[in-house]
Design a protein around this motif. Structure first.
Motif, mmCIF file in Angstrom:
data_model
loop_
_atom_site.group_PDB
_atom_site.id
_atom_site.type_symbol
_atom_site.label_atom_id
_atom_site.label_comp_id
_atom_site.label_asym_id
_atom_site.label_seq_id
_atom_site.Cartn_x
_atom_site.Cartn_y
_atom_site.Cartn_z
ATOM 1 N N PHE A 139 2.535 -0.919 4.878
ATOM 2 C CA PHE A 139 3.899 -0.401 4.906
ATOM 3 C C PHE A 139 4.848 -1.438 4.345
ATOM 4 O O PHE A 139 4.851 -2.598 4.776
ATOM 5 N N ARG A 140 5.640 -1.043 3.362
ATOM 6 C CA ARG A 140 6.696 -1.927 2.841
ATOM 7 C C ARG A 140 7.965 -1.087 2.747
ATOM 8 O O ARG A 140 7.958 -0.026 2.133
ATOM 9 N N ASP A 141 9.008 -1.623 3.369
ATOM 10 C CA ASP A 141 10.264 -0.881 3.349
ATOM 11 C C ASP A 141 10.932 -1.149 2.004
ATOM 12 O O ASP A 141 11.911 -1.882 1.914
ATOM 13 N N ARG A 151 5.530 3.944 -6.245
ATOM 14 C CA ARG A 151 6.242 3.009 -5.383
ATOM 15 C C ARG A 151 6.660 3.739 -4.127
ATOM 16 O O ARG A 151 7.736 4.305 -4.039
ATOM 17 N N SER A 152 5.745 3.768 -3.175
ATOM 18 C CA SER A 152 6.029 4.450 -1.919
ATOM 19 C C SER A 152 6.214 3.400 -0.831
ATOM 20 O O SER A 152 6.023 2.211 -1.059
ATOM 21 N N ARG A 153 6.602 3.830 0.343
ATOM 22 C CA ARG A 153 6.776 2.864 1.428
ATOM 23 C C ARG A 153 5.453 2.658 2.155
ATOM 24 O O ARG A 153 5.115 1.570 2.573
ATOM 25 N N GLU A 154 4.736 3.768 2.319
ATOM 26 C CA GLU A 154 3.411 3.640 2.930
ATOM 27 C C GLU A 154 2.384 3.896 1.841
ATOM 28 O O GLU A 154 2.510 4.865 1.087
ATOM 29 N N PHE A 155 1.406 3.039 1.697
ATOM 30 C CA PHE A 155 0.397 3.244 0.665
ATOM 31 C C PHE A 155 -0.919 2.608 1.089
ATOM 32 O O PHE A 155 -0.970 1.767 1.971
ATOM 33 N N MET A 156 -1.970 3.075 0.423
ATOM 34 C CA MET A 156 -3.299 2.588 0.751
ATOM 35 C C MET A 156 -3.618 1.416 -0.170
ATOM 36 O O MET A 156 -3.441 1.540 -1.385
ATOM 37 N N GLU A 201 5.478 -14.283 -4.232
ATOM 38 C CA GLU A 201 5.539 -14.294 -2.769
ATOM 39 C C GLU A 201 4.302 -14.936 -2.126
ATOM 40 O O GLU A 201 4.361 -15.511 -1.066
ATOM 41 N N MET A 202 3.160 -14.802 -2.805
ATOM 42 C CA MET A 202 1.900 -15.239 -2.224
ATOM 43 C C MET A 202 1.756 -16.759 -2.245
ATOM 44 O O MET A 202 0.956 -17.313 -1.523
ATOM 45 N N GLY A 203 2.475 -17.424 -3.116
ATOM 46 C CA GLY A 203 2.272 -18.863 -3.274
ATOM 47 C C GLY A 203 0.989 -19.055 -4.052
ATOM 48 O O GLY A 203 0.281 -18.095 -4.325
ATOM 49 N N ILE A 438 1.909 -0.109 -15.445
ATOM 50 C CA ILE A 438 1.874 0.042 -13.980
ATOM 51 C C ILE A 438 0.891 -0.986 -13.435
ATOM 52 O O ILE A 438 -0.274 -1.016 -13.864
ATOM 53 N N GLU A 439 1.338 -1.804 -12.483
ATOM 54 C CA GLU A 439 0.423 -2.767 -11.871
ATOM 55 C C GLU A 439 -0.470 -2.025 -10.880
ATOM 56 O O GLU A 439 0.008 -1.502 -9.892
ATOM 57 N N VAL A 440 -1.774 -1.996 -11.160
ATOM 58 C CA VAL A 440 -2.677 -1.342 -10.207
ATOM 59 C C VAL A 440 -3.434 -2.351 -9.347
ATOM 60 O O VAL A 440 -3.944 -2.006 -8.280
ATOM 61 N N GLY A 441 -3.503 -3.592 -9.801
ATOM 62 C CA GLY A 441 -4.205 -4.585 -8.998
ATOM 63 C C GLY A 441 -3.789 -5.975 -9.395
ATOM 64 O O GLY A 441 -3.225 -6.192 -10.479
ATOM 65 N N GLN A 442 -4.026 -6.915 -8.490
ATOM 66 C CA GLN A 442 -3.669 -8.300 -8.788
ATOM 67 C C GLN A 442 -4.639 -9.238 -8.079
ATOM 68 O O GLN A 442 -5.057 -8.971 -6.947
ATOM 69 N N VAL A 443 -5.005 -10.315 -8.759
ATOM 70 C CA VAL A 443 -5.851 -11.333 -8.136
ATOM 71 C C VAL A 443 -5.081 -12.657 -8.121
ATOM 72 O O VAL A 443 -4.356 -12.957 -9.065
ATOM 73 N N PHE A 444 -5.219 -13.402 -7.026
ATOM 74 C CA PHE A 444 -4.449 -14.641 -6.854
ATOM 75 C C PHE A 444 -5.349 -15.783 -6.400
ATOM 76 O O PHE A 444 -6.232 -15.576 -5.569
ATOM 77 N N LYS A 445 -5.053 -16.966 -6.890
ATOM 78 C CA LYS A 445 -5.603 -18.161 -6.236
ATOM 79 C C LYS A 445 -4.509 -18.647 -5.294
ATOM 80 O O LYS A 445 -3.402 -18.953 -5.731
ATOM 81 N N GLY A 474 -5.774 -7.755 -4.460
ATOM 82 C CA GLY A 474 -5.279 -6.453 -3.996
ATOM 83 C C GLY A 474 -5.439 -5.350 -5.031
ATOM 84 O O GLY A 474 -5.423 -5.600 -6.243
ATOM 85 N N ILE A 475 -5.609 -4.144 -4.538
ATOM 86 C CA ILE A 475 -5.651 -2.964 -5.413
ATOM 87 C C ILE A 475 -4.872 -1.837 -4.746
ATOM 88 O O ILE A 475 -5.029 -1.598 -3.541
ATOM 89 N N GLY A 476 -4.027 -1.161 -5.513
ATOM 90 C CA GLY A 476 -3.280 -0.020 -4.978
ATOM 91 C C GLY A 476 -4.068 1.256 -5.213
ATOM 92 O O GLY A 476 -4.211 1.700 -6.349
ATOM 93 N N ILE A 477 -4.601 1.827 -4.140
ATOM 94 C CA ILE A 477 -5.455 3.023 -4.273
ATOM 95 C C ILE A 477 -4.631 4.208 -4.807
ATOM 96 O O ILE A 477 -5.037 4.877 -5.758
HETATM 97 P P1 ATP Z 1 5.006 -4.542 -6.954
HETATM 98 O O1 ATP Z 1 5.296 -5.762 -7.778
HETATM 99 O O2 ATP Z 1 4.756 -3.326 -7.799
HETATM 100 O O3 ATP Z 1 5.993 -4.303 -5.866
HETATM 101 P P2 ATP Z 1 3.253 -6.190 -5.512
HETATM 102 O O4 ATP Z 1 2.919 -7.167 -6.570
HETATM 103 O O5 ATP Z 1 4.265 -6.524 -4.509
HETATM 104 O O6 ATP Z 1 3.646 -4.798 -6.210
HETATM 105 P P3 ATP Z 1 0.770 -6.694 -4.175
HETATM 106 O O7 ATP Z 1 1.275 -7.413 -3.016
HETATM 107 O O8 ATP Z 1 0.146 -7.449 -5.299
HETATM 108 O O9 ATP Z 1 1.929 -5.742 -4.762
HETATM 109 O O10 ATP Z 1 -0.176 -5.528 -3.651
HETATM 110 C C1 ATP Z 1 -1.435 -5.172 -4.225
HETATM 111 C C2 ATP Z 1 -1.385 -3.808 -4.868
HETATM 112 O O11 ATP Z 1 -0.824 -2.814 -4.002
HETATM 113 C C3 ATP Z 1 -0.511 -3.753 -6.100
HETATM 114 O O12 ATP Z 1 -1.202 -4.233 -7.228
HETATM 115 C C4 ATP Z 1 -0.194 -2.277 -6.201
HETATM 116 O O13 ATP Z 1 -1.221 -1.602 -6.888
HETATM 117 C C5 ATP Z 1 -0.169 -1.819 -4.759
HETATM 118 N N1 ATP Z 1 1.214 -1.635 -4.284
HETATM 119 C C6 ATP Z 1 2.106 -2.585 -3.951
HETATM 120 N N2 ATP Z 1 3.268 -2.057 -3.547
HETATM 121 C C7 ATP Z 1 3.116 -0.710 -3.623
HETATM 122 C C8 ATP Z 1 3.956 0.395 -3.329
HETATM 123 N N3 ATP Z 1 5.173 0.223 -2.867
HETATM 124 N N4 ATP Z 1 3.465 1.639 -3.505
HETATM 125 C C9 ATP Z 1 2.220 1.830 -3.966
HETATM 126 N N5 ATP Z 1 1.380 0.823 -4.260
HETATM 127 C C10 ATP Z 1 1.799 -0.431 -4.095
#
Ligand code: ATP
Ligand code: MG
Length: 606
Positions: A139-141, A151-156, A201-203, A438-445, A474-477
């Motif tokens: 959940f992200r407000d 870009r939803s507030r609740e997501f998988m 944000e992750m550092g 569209i960012e669908v996933g991200q990998v971080f060190k 992370g991956i946004g389902i």
């Molecule tokens: P964004 O920059 O788009 O807000 P984020 O970089 O904050 O995303 P991460 O913390 O990297 O997001 O989360 C991992 C994945 O979760 C993202 O790559 C994205 O696919 C998905 N995600 C993040 N925020 C949302 C959201 N509000 N709605 C749907 N999917 C999301």
């Protein structure tokens, strides 16, 4: 599944609040319904799609050696206070007090919780490396939920976290995750680009984003024209532009009256100049993490629900930031320049205190001494004699020469690349190109940011205690589902890749004679018995209605059985993505369909 019994509420009209194709089509095809701003109910078809995405993700994660766990959606606030991230997340993090007055967080992510597991369970290098993942709601407000589930507030989210004894081991897992992500997105039928990203944000020290290039994307992907380098806009470095020659005879700065004219555009129009000749001056402030924590603790003790009050209750240090009038500040680059420190724009009251003028009239002359740091973007040095605010309401000054009228070196001066790349910029001499994604996933060190703060330590080979080195992935389902639609649809509806379609096959009996229904029913049972995901459109409706719905919900393979096919003892097979129709003898239809599914799947990696 039988269509007549299924909840597939398709609609003709485009929902008024849906701006982009995936949002419109997910509603129109009956995949989901909105519950409230940024929260959606997944109906049977939508949930089937999400489950198929999750199964692909799970399969590849398991193959990579990661282990699945499940962490709670409600997390104790104390964990977030220990890392200070309650502050970084700010109002995006939803929190509430339970009946005992303890603060809780609705999980926006889970670094803190997973690190607490490592703190409790890992004590020797022999247990490392380990990669733990979960697939769960976050959940992200969000400030502005939009674009449906993009870009939803609740997501998988699938979130994975790895723990390591040394950097080399982190690099290995990072690489494995990188390759795993390529397989996941290919199998989901997506065309994607991999770009360098800031870890934000992750550092941490390194990050890549997986993005799906398309018009509706909120991210901007920047690529050198030869394709050798790609980054998102937050990261994309630019070459410094050639510096201006110092002109010996530039007259001294001169005040000009610019009544009520504060914006760059207005000043340019009024003084007949161009934005690239103007020096934009931003006044920012910062406050220490310690201040933040203290303020936040007292804030939540007294204002249980007033998040914005918190943002106003801390102490400031001041920063001046100079940019050319045609450039935008890049917060991520600025944060890197400041060694990870977050700063933000001052409010009007503070700007008045620092500059002595109303907003819109700040300028660099005389400001360096008043601020903690004086940060100048490289490109400001292309200006020979610029126009800027006079630090006096309703006045600007012209003939402002960098280095003569304000310092470009000295102890609190920093010159750096702190702006967004723009059309015309180069990197390492190569032209930069821009597209949306569209960012669908991200990998971080991540390094040891979390492990050191939360005590996730281990004893190395020599018995020395060290914090675990971490990575996260992370991956946004939901975003995968939505981006698949963004890049694959037409005027009639969705065109699903076979791997994540709610059903692989739809059988449409066109007509309702006993022969037609019996043939459709027989094929339905045969395919189902073989494990094919098949939807039988057994509704009492005209063929035209059924075809329209089949196209809208986007099932990849359609089998039509009508009066003609019964007469010819054949079925018609049509792929959603193509216009051609193939006739196959009825008794061969099952084999043909199984073959087709295999073909479609193997084209995207199984
Ligand atoms: P964004 O920059 O788009 O807000 P984020 O970089 O904050 O995303 P991460 O913390 O990297 O997001 O989360 C991992 C994945 O979760 C993202 O790559 C994205 O696919 C998905 N995600 C993040 N925020 C949302 C959201 N509000 N709605 C749907 N999917 C999301
Ligand atoms: Mg991200």
């Amino acid at each position: 599944m039988r269509y007549s019994k299924a909840l597939i509420p398709t609609v003709k009209e485009i929902p008024a609040d849906a701006e982009i194709p995936s949002h419109q089509l997910m509603i129109r095809a009956g995949l989901m319904r909105k519950l409230a701003s940024g929260t959606y109910i997944y109906l049977p078809l939508g949930w089937r799609v999400l489950m198929k995405v999750m199964n692909i993700v799970r399969d590849e994660m398991d193959k990579s050696g990661a282990q699945e766990i499940l962490m709670p959606a409600v997390q104790p606030m104390e964990l977030w206070q220990q890392t200070g991230r309650n502050v970084d997340y700010g109002p995006t993090m939803a929190h509430f007090a339970d009946r005992h007055g303890r603060e809780n967080v609705l999980a926006p992510t889970a670094e803190e919780v997973v690190t607490s597991i490592a703190a409790g369970e890992i004590n020797s290098y022999k247990q490392l490396p380990i990669n733990l993942y979960q697939i769960s709601f976050k959940f992200r407000d969000e400030f502005r939920p939009r674009f449906g589930v993009l870009r939803s507030r609740e997501f998988m989210m699938k979130d994975a976290y790895s723990f390591h004894a040394d950097e080399k081991s982190l690099d290995e897992t990072y690489k494995i995750m990188y390759e795993t992500y390529k397989k996941i997105f290919s199998r989901c039928g997506l065309k994607y680009a991999i770009v360098e990203a800031e870890s934000g944000e992750m550092g941490g020290s390194g990050s890549h984003q997986f993005t799906v290039p398309c018009e509706s994307g909120e991210d901007i992907i920047v690529q050198t024209e030869d394709g050798s380098y790609a980054a998102n806009l937050e990261k994309a470095p630019v070459d410094a532009l050639p510096k201006a020659k110092t002109l010996v005879n530039t007259p001294s700065p001169q005040e000009v009256h610019t009544p009520n004219i504060g914006s760059i555009e207005a000043v340019c129009a009024f003084l007949k100049t161009k934005p690239e000749e103007m020096i934009k001056t931003l006044i920012c402030s910062d406050y220490t993490e310690e201040d933040f924590k203290k303020d936040y603790a007292s804030h939540i003790a007294t204002h249980k629900d007033g998040k914005d009050i918190f943002w106003k209750s801390h102490k400031y240090k001041y920063f001046t930031i100079l940019l050319r009038g045609d450039h935008e500040l890049n917060i991520e680059k600025l944060t890197q320049v400041l060694g990870g420190q977050h700063i933000g724009l001052c409010d009007n009251e503070q700007i008045r205190v620092i500059t002595g003028a109303e907003v819109g009239f700040a300028g660099p002359v005389g400001l360096a001494e008043k601020v903690n740091k004086f940060i100048i973007d490289h490109s400001v040095l292309t200006i020979e004699a610029g126009i800027t605010g006079a630090n006096k309401t309703d006045y600007h000054i012209k003939n402002v020469v960098p280095g003569r009228d304000f310092p470009i070196d000295g102890k609190n001066v920093i010159i750096a690349d702190i702006r967004n790349a723009v059309e015309g910029d180069t990197y390492k001499g190569k032209k930069l190109l821009f597209k949306r994604g569209i960012e669908v996933g991200q990998v971080f060190k991540l390094g040891t940011r979390y492990s050191s703060k939360l005590g996730a330590k281990f004893l190395d080979k020599d018995g020395v205690e060290k914090p675990c080195i971490m990575g996260c992935y992370g991956i946004g389902i939901n975003r995968i589902a939505a981006s698949a639609i963004e890049i694959s649809h037409d005027d009639d509806g969705i065109i699903w890749p076979i791997s994540i379609a709610p059903f692989e096959v739809i059988i449409v009996p066109a007509g309702n004679t006993d022969e037609i229904l019996a043939a459709a029913e027989k094929l339905y049972n045969e395919l189902k018995a073989f494990g094919v995901e098949v939807l039988l459109d057994d509704r009492d409706a005209r063929g035209g209605v059924k075809f329209k719905d089949a196209d809208l919900i986007g099932i990849p393979i359609r089998i039509t059985i009508g009066a003609k096919s019964i007469a010819e003892n054949s079925a018609e097979i049509k792929l959603r993505r193509d216009s051609g129709i193939t006739k196959v003898p009825l008794e061969k239809t099952k084999e043909k369909i199984i073959e087709l599914i295999e073909e479609l799947k193997s084209a995207i990696g199984g």
